[in-house]
Each structure stands twice: as C-alpha cells, then as structure tokens.
Design an enzyme around this catalytic site. Structure first.
Site, PDB file in Angstrom:
ATOM      1  N   PRO A   2       0.814  -1.200   0.000  1.00 38.14           N
ATOM      2  CG  PRO A   2      -0.244  -1.242   2.050  1.00 38.14           C
ATOM      3  CD  PRO A   2       0.932  -1.762   1.337  1.00 38.14           C
ATOM      4  CD  GLU A   3       2.575   3.124  -4.459  1.00 38.78           C
ATOM      5  OE1 GLU A   3       2.749   4.311  -4.782  1.00 38.78           O
ATOM      6  OE2 GLU A   3       2.666   2.179  -5.260  1.00 38.78           O
TER       7      GLU A   3
END
Length: 283
Positions: A2-3
């Site tokens: 996840p960014e």
DNA sequence: ATGTGTTCCTGTCCGC
DNA sequence: TGCGGACAGGAACACA
C-alpha cells in the site's frame, strides 16, 4: 503494497469502526511482524479508547485515551479488515483466525478488526502521542505530498545536485513521503519525464510540473479507493479500482495510454525495483 | 554525505 | 503436477 492512497482508504474504512470506540480485547497472535511488538502491547491496548484515527505518510496512527498512539504500517501485503471480510479463510469459517491474522482487536460494540499480513513486512508500535512525530520510524519522513509544506520550491531544493535517477528520488520517503512504486511511475508518465533522468539535472520548470502531478495522481487514486493488484483490499475486503486507470504501471509491452502516442510501455529495473515507462513520450 | 545492492517473508505465476 | 525461478503497493541496513 500500500502506498498513500491505499493507506488513506484503509484509514477511512476503519474510521466508523474504530474512532471513538473502546478496545475491549487485543489478541496478539505472534511476537513480531517486521520488528518485535512493543512490551505488553495487548495490555496497553486493552481498555483504551481510540480518540482519533489519523495518518502520516503510509502510517496509520491511532491516538488512544491512554496517552499513547498505536503506529501501524502495512508493509507490502498488510490488510486491516473489519469482521474478517476479505481473508482467504473467510469462506471456510469466519469465526476462526486465519493463518496470517496476526493482531485482532475486538471493539466494545462487537466489531472485530483484524491485521492480516502474509509477508509480515508490516509493523506496529506504541509511542507517547505527544512524541509520536519523533518516533524513529516517522522522524525522517519528508512532507506530506498533499500538504502545504510540499511545493515547487521545496522539491526543486531537495533535488538540486542529486545524482540519483528521478524515479529513485521520488521513492525516497525523506524527500517526499507516501509515494511508492506505482504512483511514481504514473507521475513520471504524466509529466513526460523519463525515470532514468538524473534528479539534479532536470530543469526547475520540469521539477515544478511534478508537484501538481503528484497531487493529482494521489487524489484520483484516493477517490478510486486505491489500486488492487494482488494483496491490497479495503477494510471490507473490496478491491480498489485505480488500477484500471494505470497509464504505464504493470503494462509492459502494451501501448502507451497517452493520446496520440504510439510508444510501447517498457520495463526497466532501477535500484532493484521495476520502472514502467514509455520511451517515446517520456524523455 | 550519497548512491546502490541485499535482505526480510510468503504467495503466485510462468516455463519446462 | 511438480519444480525452479522471477516477481510482488516497502524500507532498513550494510557497504562502496
């Protein structure tokens, strides 16, 4: 995994289940993820009320009524799931924790929050809320890309004299925090900048175009609920859908998505990570 | 101080 | 179907 957009989507999903709610029971099912959990974490969480659920870069921060903040990082494959939705084991027996369910928080209203992380690159720690910015994981983070402290003059200053490729520079969380491999690739495509270009050799005008491009890409991705490729899920197990908007990421050998461009998306490896770009319109 | 390569871990996919 | 190798949304760490 996840960014920033994925983490922000997870935070928003957790808000109604956690903010203002009391943690009735904390089940810590192994001693560590990437690092050991803090001493007595279960006891320090039990009975605490979540006053506020915030975010710094890719970290979710739960301010507790005990004066401590729970710091959560999802690593590459971490998920935060509400009531067991979205785990592989869900279809077998939702009452039983799955193999990779490492931390389970039972809230006062019966809602169950599960931290699931197959690769265990995720992390959790506790720190005093008034010192959380000085925590070793957070203290060297650069500005929030969607915040006021991130602007053209700042980025120009930070890239000046840097010999590394712009791709690598934008992945450096000390320069700007929250971007990861997907969104750096997408931002560079939007600005027509080759990922191989040396950061310090870009003109100031070109660097300046990166700032709004970063804001736009991240904002659009948040609106889409993030990007789901393999592991990422929202808190209800649903997929994000920004992956349908990728111009270059994970599109090796496909046609460049830019209007009128006939280039073919190419994959190169930079500092051990894949970069996807169009050699025709990114120079 | 900077830049690069390695490492942590599990799962999945692809070619033989 | 099995097996080996490449690869995966991160980022600390060791080393030139």
């Amino acid at each position: 995994m996840p960014e920033l957009p994925e983490v922000e989507t997870v935070r928003k999903g957790l808000l109604p289940a956690m903010e203002g709610k009391l943690i009735k029971r904390a089940d810590i099912r192994r001693p560590d993820l990437r690092w050991p959990f803090p001493e007595g974490m279960a006891d320090r969480l039990t009975g605490a009320r979540v006053l506020r659920l915030g975010r710094r870069s890719k970290y979710i921060l739960a301010d507790l009524s005990t004066g401590e903040t729970l710091i959560i990082h999802l690593g590459m494959s971490g998920r935060m799931l509400i009531n067991g939705l979205g785990t592989a084991e869900f279809h077998n027996n939702p009452a039983l924790p799955g193999k990779h369910d490492h931390v389970i928080l039972d809230m006062e209203d019966g809602t169950r929050i599960t931290f699931n992380d197959a690769r265990r690159f995720g992390a959790m720690d506790l720190a005093p809320t008034d010192e959380v910015e000085d925590h070793w994981l957070l203290k060297n983070l650069g500005p929030e890309p969607l915040g006021n402290r991130f602007d053209e003059a700042y980025l120009i200053g930070r890239l000046k004299g840097r010999n590394m490729p712009i791709k690598t520079a934008l992945l450096d969380q000390r320069i700007v925090s929250g971007l990861g491999n997907i969104y750096v690739c997408e931002v560079l495509h939007r600005t027509g900048i080759s990922p191989k270009r040396k950061a310090g050799k870009l003109s100031e005008a070109r660097v300046a175009t990166l700032v709004p491009a970063i804001r736009d890409v991240l904002g659009e991705a948040i609106e889409a609920g993030g990007s789901s490729l393999r592991d990422y899920r929202q808190t209800d197990g649903e997929l994000g859908y920004f992956q349908h908007s990728f111009a270059v990421y994970d599109r090796e050998n496909e046609r460049c998505a830019k209007e009128g461009c006939k280039g073919i998306v190419t994959r190169v490896v930079q500092s051990g990570r894949s970069s996807f770009y169009c050699p025709t319109c990114q120079r």
